[in-house]
Design an enzyme around this catalytic site. Structure first.
Site, mmCIF file in Angstrom:
data_model
loop_
_atom_site.group_PDB
_atom_site.id
_atom_site.type_symbol
_atom_site.label_atom_id
_atom_site.label_comp_id
_atom_site.label_asym_id
_atom_site.label_seq_id
_atom_site.Cartn_x
_atom_site.Cartn_y
_atom_site.Cartn_z
ATOM 1 N N ASP A 76 0.847 -1.188 0.000
ATOM 2 C CA ASP A 76 0.000 0.000 0.000
ATOM 3 C C ASP A 76 0.882 1.238 0.000
ATOM 4 O O ASP A 76 2.051 1.191 0.399
ATOM 5 C CB ASP A 76 -0.954 0.003 1.189
ATOM 6 C CG ASP A 76 -0.232 -0.077 2.541
ATOM 7 O OD1 ASP A 76 0.821 -0.734 2.605
ATOM 8 O OD2 ASP A 76 -0.723 0.510 3.526
ATOM 9 N N GLU B 193 -0.270 -1.429 5.745
ATOM 10 C CA GLU B 193 0.834 -1.027 6.614
ATOM 11 C C GLU B 193 0.825 0.471 6.874
ATOM 12 O O GLU B 193 1.113 0.914 7.986
ATOM 13 C CB GLU B 193 2.170 -1.452 5.996
ATOM 14 C CG GLU B 193 3.381 -1.266 6.915
ATOM 15 C CD GLU B 193 4.028 0.118 6.851
ATOM 16 O OE1 GLU B 193 4.904 0.395 7.690
ATOM 17 O OE2 GLU B 193 3.658 0.919 5.957
#
Length: 436
Positions: free
Chosen positions: A79, A145
């Site tokens: 991400d 994350e």
């Protein structure tokens, strides 16, 4: 092991890695929106002949190479943060750019380049016959994350039942080897008051005034020294062996900090006394500090004690659905972790790097001077999935990844092709050295 052959194999994949990274950059993939990245990584893993590719119920992708006994992990979160103010970008953050030496675009350093190098590192192991009955490699492309460091690995370890012997974090390390980081946590302080008409404030109990006293105490906690006569001893005290048994690693990682990041209030109107006030604290923790100790030190502040039951100190919780709609709640606590400098994993990664590229950091010419001025083995300033891998689960974690910390979350983000190549080579060499 022929280190020259490993370097040659990695260099031969530079164009493939560049294309793979540029494809990923073109797919927006902020936290909880990584599905496009997962599909593109799955395509690449299958093309390169991974033995097994799995997408778990949370949405993490796990690619396995080899069938040996020891499981070794290479983690890259897939991400990215958003682009922020587009006016700060000199190029399209999702189209990016490519020069002879650089690749630009959102996520190139933080940290799509890491998953690219890890995937090709595993491919090189297969190409050169480095895989053996001693180890299996799992390359993980992990989600969310940026929203909640380590949540993905809590799921992988506890629900997928995947527990590597150690994990390499491929977060950017500026050409260095990183063996730890400060932890962090998100603290909330709530203060109650009583509203009344603003024309007669003495009738009420202004929550903002109470919070003002607490804010000054928090500032003192961050800025004060630890002298004997200081009422609120500063967080710097944790660097002193008189206060912290882990003072040596605390000095390596750096002191903890606390700052106010948000403030909220409620009031019946702009003509009334505020009846509540709340703040968020960003607390960075060094070795020897825990979530309990951090909450307790806020609760012990003089102003917090003064206002007693009107003050509540707590920790935030994260419970956002993943792109697969799975909710996996967790406290917003991201523990400090550090691996010993003489640990087998530290020594194995240093041996792999030194045999391939020498005893100092290296990189593209624009990075060379800054990198060589820093020790080869160091630590991150920011937080990584290591907070779960090692911080919560005590699985040894070590860092080595393409790109630069300073590029993370910044406009005009970029990485260097040379970093992609060197990381892939080091990843390919590491398991055989560790398992010898």
């Amino acid at each position: 092991m022929d280190f020259n052959k490993i370097k040659e194999a990695a260099a031969a994949y530079e164009k493939d890695m560049t294309k793979f990274l540029r494809d990923l950059v073109r797919i927006p993939g902020e936290s909880a929106g990584e599905e496009g990245h997962v599909k593109r990584i799955e395509e690449e893993m299958n093309k390169l002949g991974f033995d097994k590719v799995v997408v778990d119920p949370m949405g993490n992708i796990l690619g396995y190479m080899g069938t040996g006994e020891t499981l070794i992990g290479f983690d890259g979160h897939i991400d990215t943060v958003g682009i922020g103010n587009i006016k700060n970008w000199e190029f399209d953050p999702y189209e990016g750019y490519e020069s002879d030496t650089e690749i630009g675009g959102r996520g190139t350093s933080d940290q799509l380049g890491g998953i690219v190098s890890a995937v090709y590192g595993a491919k090189i192991m297969k190409d050169l016959g480095l895989l053996s009955d001693k180890y299996t490699v799992v390359v993980t492309g992990t989600v969310q994350e940026e929203d909640c460091d380590g949540l993905c690995w809590q799921y992988i370890i506890n629900e997928d039942k995947v527990r590597p012997e150690f994990v390499v974090s491929t977060e950017p390390t500026d050409g260095g080897i990183y063996r730890g980081q400060r932890g962090r946590m998100e603290i909330r302080v709530d203060v109650k008051g009583i509203s009344c008409h603003g024309s007669a404030p003495e009738r009420g109990d202004n929550a903002i005034y109470k919070m003002a006293d607490i804010l000054q105490n928090i500032r003192s906690l961050n800025e004060n020294d630890a002298a004997e006569g200081t009422e609120i001893k500063g967080l710097v005290k944790m660097l002193d062996k008189a206060y912290n048994p882990d003072w040596e690693e605390a000095n390596f990682l750096g002191r903890g900090t606390v700052t106010v990041s948000e403030i909220f209030f409620t009031s019946p109107s702009r003509c009334a006394v505020a009846d509540s006030c709340s703040i968020s604290l960003d607390r960075r923790m060094t070795a020897g500090e825990t979530w309990q100790s951090c909450l307790d030190e806020i609760r012990a502040l003089p102003a917090v004690q003064k206002y007693g039951d009107d003050v509540t100190v707590s920790m935030y919780e994260y419970a956002r659905p993943s792109y697969k709609e799975l909710v996996y709640p967790i406290e917003c606590y991201f523990p400090t972790w550090v691996i010993p400098k003489d640990h087998k994993v530290t020594k194995a990664l240093e041996e792999a790097y030194v045999n391939l590229y020498g005893e100092s950091r290296s990189g593209a010419p624009v990075t060379e001077e800054m990198r060589k001025a820093r020790p080869l083995t160091d630590k991150w300033t920011f937080s990584t999935n290591g907070v779960s891998i090692m911080g919560r689960n005590n699985i040894p974690c070590i860092g080595f990844g393409p790109g630069a910390e300073a590029q993370a979350h910044a406009p005009n983000e970029k990485t260097w092709k040379e970093d992609l190549v060197k990381c892939a080579a080091v990843y390919a060499a590491l398991p055989s050295i560790y398992c010898k």
